[in-house]
Design a protein around this motif. Structure first.
Motif, PDB file in Angstrom:
ATOM      1  N   ILE A 125     -13.426 -45.514 -19.597  1.00  0.00           N
ATOM      2  CA  ILE A 125     -12.467 -45.359 -18.463  1.00  0.00           C
ATOM      3  C   ILE A 125     -11.083 -45.042 -19.556  1.00  0.00           C
ATOM      4  N   TYR A 126     -10.282 -44.035 -18.750  1.00  0.00           N
ATOM      5  CA  TYR A 126      -8.943 -43.648 -19.594  1.00  0.00           C
ATOM      6  C   TYR A 126      -7.821 -44.028 -18.491  1.00  0.00           C
ATOM      7  N   ALA A 127      -6.747 -44.372 -19.089  1.00  0.00           N
ATOM      8  CA  ALA A 127      -5.521 -44.818 -18.420  1.00  0.00           C
ATOM      9  C   ALA A 127      -4.313 -44.272 -19.096  1.00  0.00           C
ATOM     10  N   SER A 128      -3.302 -43.611 -18.488  1.00  0.00           N
ATOM     11  CA  SER A 128      -2.200 -43.158 -19.109  1.00  0.00           C
ATOM     12  C   SER A 128      -1.334 -44.176 -19.607  1.00  0.00           C
ATOM     13  N   GLY A 129      -0.636 -43.998 -20.701  1.00  0.00           N
ATOM     14  CA  GLY A 129       0.327 -44.903 -21.000  1.00  0.00           C
ATOM     15  C   GLY A 129       1.570 -44.614 -20.708  1.00  0.00           C
ATOM     16  N   CYS A 130       2.773 -45.228 -21.251  1.00  0.00           N
ATOM     17  CA  CYS A 130       4.015 -45.098 -20.736  1.00  0.00           C
ATOM     18  C   CYS A 130       4.505 -43.725 -21.240  1.00  0.00           C
ATOM     19  N   SER A 131       4.496 -42.715 -20.631  1.00  0.00           N
ATOM     20  CA  SER A 131       4.692 -41.290 -20.992  1.00  0.00           C
ATOM     21  C   SER A 131       5.533 -40.440 -20.120  1.00  0.00           C
ATOM     22  N   GLY A 132       6.623 -41.050 -19.291  1.00  0.00           N
ATOM     23  CA  GLY A 132       7.285 -40.387 -18.286  1.00  0.00           C
ATOM     24  C   GLY A 132       8.212 -39.296 -19.272  1.00  0.00           C
ATOM     25  N   ASP A 133       8.402 -39.593 -20.605  1.00  0.00           N
ATOM     26  CA  ASP A 133       9.063 -38.175 -21.218  1.00  0.00           C
ATOM     27  C   ASP A 133       8.284 -37.718 -22.397  1.00  0.00           C
ATOM     28  N   VAL A 134       6.888 -37.810 -22.138  1.00  0.00           N
ATOM     29  CA  VAL A 134       5.962 -37.153 -23.307  1.00  0.00           C
ATOM     30  C   VAL A 134       5.068 -36.218 -22.371  1.00  0.00           C
ATOM     31  N   THR A 135       4.751 -35.000 -22.804  1.00  0.00           N
ATOM     32  CA  THR A 135       3.961 -34.065 -22.579  1.00  0.00           C
ATOM     33  C   THR A 135       3.340 -33.425 -23.547  1.00  0.00           C
ATOM     34  N   ALA A 136       2.519 -32.626 -23.390  1.00  0.00           N
ATOM     35  CA  ALA A 136       1.834 -31.629 -24.300  1.00  0.00           C
ATOM     36  C   ALA A 136       2.511 -30.274 -24.558  1.00  0.00           C
ATOM     37  N   GLY A 137       3.811 -30.224 -24.174  1.00  0.00           N
ATOM     38  CA  GLY A 137       4.412 -29.019 -24.094  1.00  0.00           C
ATOM     39  C   GLY A 137       4.706 -28.365 -25.552  1.00  0.00           C
ATOM     40  N   LYS A 138       4.656 -28.944 -26.596  1.00  0.00           N
ATOM     41  CA  LYS A 138       4.853 -28.340 -27.976  1.00  0.00           C
ATOM     42  C   LYS A 138       3.383 -27.648 -28.342  1.00  0.00           C
ATOM     43  N   TYR A 139       2.318 -28.148 -27.782  1.00  0.00           N
ATOM     44  CA  TYR A 139       1.156 -27.647 -28.301  1.00  0.00           C
ATOM     45  C   TYR A 139       0.215 -27.108 -27.205  1.00  0.00           C
ATOM     46  N   ASN A 140       0.984 -26.725 -26.100  1.00  0.00           N
ATOM     47  CA  ASN A 140       0.308 -26.138 -24.818  1.00  0.00           C
ATOM     48  C   ASN A 140       1.123 -25.126 -24.248  1.00  0.00           C
ATOM     49  N   ASP A 141       0.196 -23.896 -24.271  1.00  0.00           N
ATOM     50  CA  ASP A 141       0.954 -22.775 -23.512  1.00  0.00           C
ATOM     51  C   ASP A 141       0.424 -22.673 -22.367  1.00  0.00           C
ATOM     52  N   GLY A 142      -0.464 -23.222 -21.634  1.00  0.00           N
ATOM     53  CA  GLY A 142      -0.904 -23.479 -20.085  1.00  0.00           C
ATOM     54  C   GLY A 142      -1.852 -22.596 -19.975  1.00  0.00           C
ATOM     55  N   SER A 143      -2.795 -22.095 -21.078  1.00  0.00           N
ATOM     56  CA  SER A 143      -3.736 -21.209 -20.993  1.00  0.00           C
ATOM     57  C   SER A 143      -5.257 -22.127 -20.838  1.00  0.00           C
ATOM     58  N   PRO A 144      -6.364 -21.469 -20.241  1.00  0.00           N
ATOM     59  CA  PRO A 144      -7.384 -22.372 -20.238  1.00  0.00           C
ATOM     60  C   PRO A 144      -7.911 -22.877 -21.844  1.00  0.00           C
ATOM     61  N   GLN A 145      -7.746 -21.834 -22.748  1.00  0.00           N
ATOM     62  CA  GLN A 145      -7.988 -22.233 -24.115  1.00  0.00           C
ATOM     63  C   GLN A 145      -7.332 -23.406 -24.509  1.00  0.00           C
ATOM     64  N   ALA A 146      -5.965 -23.607 -24.073  1.00  0.00           N
ATOM     65  CA  ALA A 146      -5.277 -24.742 -24.660  1.00  0.00           C
ATOM     66  C   ALA A 146      -5.766 -25.779 -23.913  1.00  0.00           C
ATOM     67  N   ARG A 147      -6.395 -25.934 -22.388  1.00  0.00           N
ATOM     68  CA  ARG A 147      -6.818 -27.035 -21.923  1.00  0.00           C
ATOM     69  C   ARG A 147      -8.155 -27.397 -22.727  1.00  0.00           C
ATOM     70  N   LYS A 148      -9.031 -26.635 -23.377  1.00  0.00           N
ATOM     71  CA  LYS A 148     -10.208 -26.894 -24.076  1.00  0.00           C
ATOM     72  C   LYS A 148      -9.817 -27.851 -25.504  1.00  0.00           C
ATOM     73  N   GLU A 149      -8.832 -26.944 -25.895  1.00  0.00           N
ATOM     74  CA  GLU A 149      -8.256 -27.486 -27.396  1.00  0.00           C
ATOM     75  C   GLU A 149      -7.740 -28.960 -27.018  1.00  0.00           C
ATOM     76  N   LEU A 150      -6.861 -29.242 -26.095  1.00  0.00           N
ATOM     77  CA  LEU A 150      -6.344 -30.714 -25.851  1.00  0.00           C
ATOM     78  C   LEU A 150      -7.562 -31.438 -25.634  1.00  0.00           C
ATOM     79  N   THR A 151      -8.587 -31.138 -24.742  1.00  0.00           N
ATOM     80  CA  THR A 151      -9.668 -32.011 -24.294  1.00  0.00           C
ATOM     81  C   THR A 151     -10.463 -32.197 -25.794  1.00  0.00           C
ATOM     82  N   ASP A 152     -10.598 -31.298 -26.536  1.00  0.00           N
ATOM     83  CA  ASP A 152     -11.484 -31.641 -27.775  1.00  0.00           C
ATOM     84  C   ASP A 152     -10.608 -32.692 -28.610  1.00  0.00           C
ATOM     85  N   LYS A 153      -9.259 -32.433 -28.781  1.00  0.00           N
ATOM     86  CA  LYS A 153      -8.519 -33.632 -29.651  1.00  0.00           C
ATOM     87  C   LYS A 153      -8.565 -34.845 -28.841  1.00  0.00           C
ATOM     88  N   LEU A 154      -8.399 -35.087 -27.647  1.00  0.00           N
ATOM     89  CA  LEU A 154      -8.467 -36.399 -27.270  1.00  0.00           C
ATOM     90  C   LEU A 154      -9.928 -36.752 -27.219  1.00  0.00           C
TER      91      LEU A 154
END
Length: 402
Positions: free
Chosen positions: A215-244
């Motif tokens: 099970i996964y739940a989001s923490g307190c993250s109203g002002d936190v995004t993946a914006g520094k490391y994510n350009d919105g591409s399918p490849q970036a989604r895969k990389e974010l998935t791998d990291k988590l």
């Protein structure tokens, strides 16, 4: 289209006075009377009380926002089903009730509670960016990495830890409940339903061993995004998935187990004030709601704000629950609580780790810290007043005291 399905995951603790349900929902938000309805529906099915239902949304943006109070206001001006599909929602609750009444697996004894932490690398970054002239903005959204200014700016205030609560029967890990503080989006707004990288990491980890519920739940993250490391591409989604996913795997290796001796539950009322922004006062919002020349999205926001102001006017508090497992505690926060509240939690509990969960009752929209208010944070999805941090600190102090 549907890239991958949205789920509700949860567990029920019995043998602890009245049952406690912990539920994580792949939806954007559940607000106002809808949040009350969800908790009552679950509570009635498992013979407990609504405040003992720890319900949080993961906050994926390509997912429903449920608010029956706002929907009723929209219906009054001819905008039926514009916020969410009410018949679909009714069917979801019927299916959930059937599952709780007829389809649950037999209870399994818990002999040990586990807690672990893992460092999550290069996912989260704070929306707050400091400009060359020293001023600040909060413009770093979830897919801002395509902009060099956003990708090169420092991460800012984040919480780099994935925190995992686990339940064990002897050497068998029955369940892992993970939480990490980031907005859970890579790309969105394209008409494609997806649980996004947090759901994809969860499902990938589930396939490693089907006997351990993930099970996964989001923490307190109203002002936190993946914006520094994510350009919105399918490849970036895969990389974010791998990291988590990698952090989830590491969390298992880092687990410390303690004998399961007791579980304590406490819930305290939190009363937050409605914003004093002129454009968000009831009279202004009511006028926008009735103005058929405005964009539908603007009228929806007016209905949501009006529903929130009416709730506050009724004096209805937010339930702020804490589940104490002895060597680790879960605390549920309302709305888009900012990541600073993750750190504030630890201030009040220096010896026992806290797993902060965000996106409980979501009428608040964004829930900034006082520092963010001082920096001028001001967004359309913000319905609480300054001074909220002091009220939350007061509740945390009582909730987390030894």
């Amino acid at each position: 289209s549907v890239a991958d399905p949205l789920y509700l995951h949860g567990f029920i603790l019995t043998g602890v006075d009245k049952p406690i349900a912990v539920v994580a929902l792949d939806w954007c938000e559940v607000r106002n009377s809808s949040y009350d309805l969800w908790r009552k529906t679950i509570a009635n099915s498992i013979n407990t009380t609504p405040e003992r239902v720890i319900l949080s949304s993961l906050h994926q943006h390509d997912a429903p926002v449920i608010d029956h109070d706002a929907a009723a206001l929209l219906k009054s001006v001819g905008l039926t089903n514009e916020l969410f599909d009410e018949s679909f929602h009714e069917d979801v609750l019927k299916r959930l009730t059937t599952l709780l009444n007829e389809g649950l697996q037999p209870a399994v004894a818990i002999t040990h509670i586990g807690y672990s932490e893992a460092l999550v690398k290069e996912i989260a970054s704070n929306r707050r960016i400091q400009n060359p002239d020293g001023s600040v903005n909060f413009a770093r959204g979830s897919s801002s990495g395509r902009d060099a200014i956003m990708s090169q700016a420092p991460e800012g205030l984040i919480d780099s830890k994935l925190r995992t609560l686990s339940f064990w029967n002897g050497d068998q890990c029955l369940l892992e409940y993970h939480s990490y503080a980031t907005h859970p989006m890579s790309y969105y707004g394209r008409g494609e339903v997806s649980s996004d990288f947090v759901g994809l990491a969860r499902e990938r980890r589930q396939r490693d061993n089907m006997s351990t519920k993930q099970i996964y739940a989001s923490g307190c993250s109203g002002d936190v995004t993946a914006g520094k490391y994510n350009d919105g591409s399918p490849q970036a989604r895969k990389e974010l998935t791998d990291k988590l996913y990698n952090a989830m795997v590491e969390a298992r290796a880092n687990t410390t187990k303690y004998p399961a001796t007791t579980v304590r539950f406490q819930s305290l009322p939190l009363k937050l004030e409605y914003t004093d922004a002129k454009e968000l006062q009831p009279e202004a919002l009511a006028a926008e709601l009735k103005d058929d020349k405005l964009a539908t999205e603007k009228r929806i926001l007016a209905a949501m704000g009006l529903a929130s102001s009416q709730r506050v006017a009724r004096g209805q508090a937010i339930d702020m629950p804490c589940v104490d497992f002895g060597n680790v505690k879960i605390v549920l926060f309302p709305g888009e609580s900012f990541v600073g509240y993750q750190h504030i939690c630890q201030e009040y509990s220096p010896k026992i780790p806290i797993i902060p969960i965000g996106y409980g009752e979501c009428w608040t929209g964004y829930l900034p810290t006082e520092a963010a208010f001082q920096d001028g944070f001001d967004e359309s999805w913000l319905w609480v007043a300054k001074g909220s941090e002091d009220k939350i600190r007061s509740v945390l102090s009582a909730l987390l005291s030894p």
